[in-house]
Design a protein around this motif. Structure first.
Motif, PDB file in Angstrom:
ATOM      1  N   ASP A  15      13.619  25.544  26.753  1.00 36.84           N
ATOM      2  CA  ASP A  15      14.228  26.190  27.914  1.00 36.84           C
ATOM      3  C   ASP A  15      13.457  25.226  29.316  1.00 36.84           C
ATOM      4  N   ALA A  16      12.272  24.951  28.771  1.00 33.92           N
ATOM      5  CA  ALA A  16      11.485  25.075  30.968  1.00 33.92           C
ATOM      6  C   ALA A  16      12.225  23.336  31.017  1.00 33.92           C
ATOM      7  N   TRP A  17      12.593  22.388  29.487  1.00 35.49           N
ATOM      8  CA  TRP A  17      12.975  21.412  30.025  1.00 35.49           C
ATOM      9  C   TRP A  17      14.239  20.873  30.485  1.00 35.49           C
ATOM     10  N   PHE A  19      11.389  18.881  33.952  1.00 39.84           N
ATOM     11  CA  PHE A  19      10.037  18.676  34.196  1.00 39.84           C
ATOM     12  C   PHE A  19       9.230  19.671  34.998  1.00 39.84           C
ATOM     13  N   PRO A  20       8.648  20.354  34.164  1.00 36.49           N
ATOM     14  CA  PRO A  20       7.671  21.347  34.533  1.00 36.49           C
ATOM     15  C   PRO A  20       6.260  20.467  34.758  1.00 36.49           C
ATOM     16  N   ALA A  53       0.867  26.482  29.726  1.00 35.72           N
ATOM     17  CA  ALA A  53       0.575  28.076  29.399  1.00 35.72           C
ATOM     18  C   ALA A  53       1.932  28.440  28.434  1.00 35.72           C
ATOM     19  N   LEU A  54       2.883  27.931  28.347  1.00 31.56           N
ATOM     20  CA  LEU A  54       4.334  27.861  27.676  1.00 31.56           C
ATOM     21  C   LEU A  54       3.708  27.970  26.218  1.00 31.56           C
ATOM     22  N   GLY A  79       3.827  19.485  23.712  1.00 24.72           N
ATOM     23  CA  GLY A  79       5.271  20.071  24.680  1.00 24.72           C
ATOM     24  C   GLY A  79       5.909  19.473  25.591  1.00 24.72           C
ATOM     25  N   PHE A  80       6.136  18.120  25.300  1.00 24.98           N
ATOM     26  CA  PHE A  80       6.595  17.407  26.004  1.00 24.98           C
ATOM     27  C   PHE A  80       7.862  16.502  25.329  1.00 24.98           C
TER      28      PHE A  80
END
Length: 340
Positions: A117-119, A128-129, A136-137, A269-270
């Motif tokens: 979701d963040a990306w 782009f978080p 944190a996620l 996470g990326f």
């Protein structure tokens, strides 16, 4: 997996090569696109209209259980913090997700929904978080924080008892959908079939009595669109096989001249950054396995993906990558049947 729209139709498939064969085709809209089921109803006692309605009902059940885009589905309600009934479909998908998480050593993580979701590649619009936000996620999500099987109390699963996880089954759900339809067709006596719901399961032969053939897209950047260029055609050999292609050439976005692919490495996470453009995986076991392993290959990158395919019995693969000079190259495992 997107919300399903059902508009099914039946048609006779001409060109049957063997005496007594009767091929029909069921088509409609499913999971954000069209689907097609071609099957030989020779010796099948179930009326064609019943088969059509059953396929329709199964796809609707999958949508209302597993689609994160359908806000009334069990997964969406679970992700919103609501208790949901522990239906066989809901529980089976969790078991599959857990299986592939363990098998991949955490490289396939269907409980990393907040990262997707963040990306902007999950069920929410976000892009782009920061590194801090990603860290944190990752502290709050992941299959490793969940039990091997979902606890059921009074026939329900309570997300609060699990720390409110966010599930996203996009890496396996379409392949699994093919398996559900194929399971039903086998159960009524169908042996020659091609189930295409974005991903594919096939068995037997086509209406011409030949092996089923599936085109392999050439990975040309075309966001959200199917490529009209083929790299080759895979042929089934008449055997039961799941066939799935995963790649970073349809779902991505550009920022400051850099391409961010939809494949997220849940361990970092990326989005991944390597030269592997697409991975086509053929599984003798299931379309769900082909779906999961194609995504796993895209997380790994070229050389580890080669090793994975060569070391996995029952799997074949075809990888398209970019070499150091920017040229598109291909690699196929020894048993991958491809014609140009």
């Amino acid at each position: 997996m997107k919300k399903l729209l059902f508009l099914c139709c039946l048609s006779l498939v001409l060109g049957c090569a063997r005496q007594g064969d009767r091929y029909v085709q069921i088509t409609g809209y499913a999971q954000g696109g069209t689907y097609s089921v071609k099957l030989n109803i020779k010796d099948v006692q179930v009326p064609v209209e019943t088969i059509r309605d059953s396929v329709d009902a199964l796809l609707l059940q999958i949508d209302t259980t597993l689609s994160g885009y359908n806000k009334k589905s069990l997964v969406a309600r679970f992700n919103a913090g609501e208790k949901v009934p522990a239906t066989p479909l809901f529980m089976e998908m969790y078991r599959l997700a857990r299986k592939y998480w363990e098998r991949s050593g955490g490289m396939l993580d269907c409980a990393a929904g907040p990262l997707f979701d963040a990306w902007g590649f999950g069920f929410k619009n976000s892009r782009f978080p920061t590194e801090e936000e990603v860290s944190a996620l990752m502290e709050k999500c992941g299959m490793g924080r969940l039990p091997a099987s979902l606890p059921v109390v009074d026939g329900q699963v309570d997300p609060a008892s699990l720390g409110f996880p966010q599930l996203n089954y996009n890496a396996v759900a379409q392949g699994y959908s093919c398996d559900v339809i194929a399971r039903y067709l086998y159960g009524i006596g169908v042996r020659d079939m091609l189930v295409d719901i974005g991903e594919i399961w096939c068995d037997g032969v086509n209406p011409s009595g030949k092996d089923w053939a599936v085109g392999i897209d050439r990975p040309v950047d075309q966001p959200e669109e199917a490529s009209d260029e083929l790299d080759g055609v895979w042929t089934s050999g008449g055997k039961p096989r799941g066939v799935v292609t995963s790649g970073n050439y349809r779902k991505f976005y550009m920022k400051d001249g850099h391409k961010y692919a939809h494949t997220i490495n849940p361990k970092t996470g990326f989005p991944v950054s390597h030269n592997l453009l697409s991975a086509t995986v053929v599984s003798a076991d299931s379309a769900a396995e082909a779906d999961a392993l194609a995504t796993w290959c895209m997380v790994l990158g070229l050389e580890p993906a080669k090793a994975l395919l060569l070391d996995s019995p029952g799997l074949e693969g075809y990888l398209i990558y970019e070499d150091a000079d920017g040229e598109m190259k291909e690699w196929a495992s020894p048993g991958f049947t491809l014609r140009q």
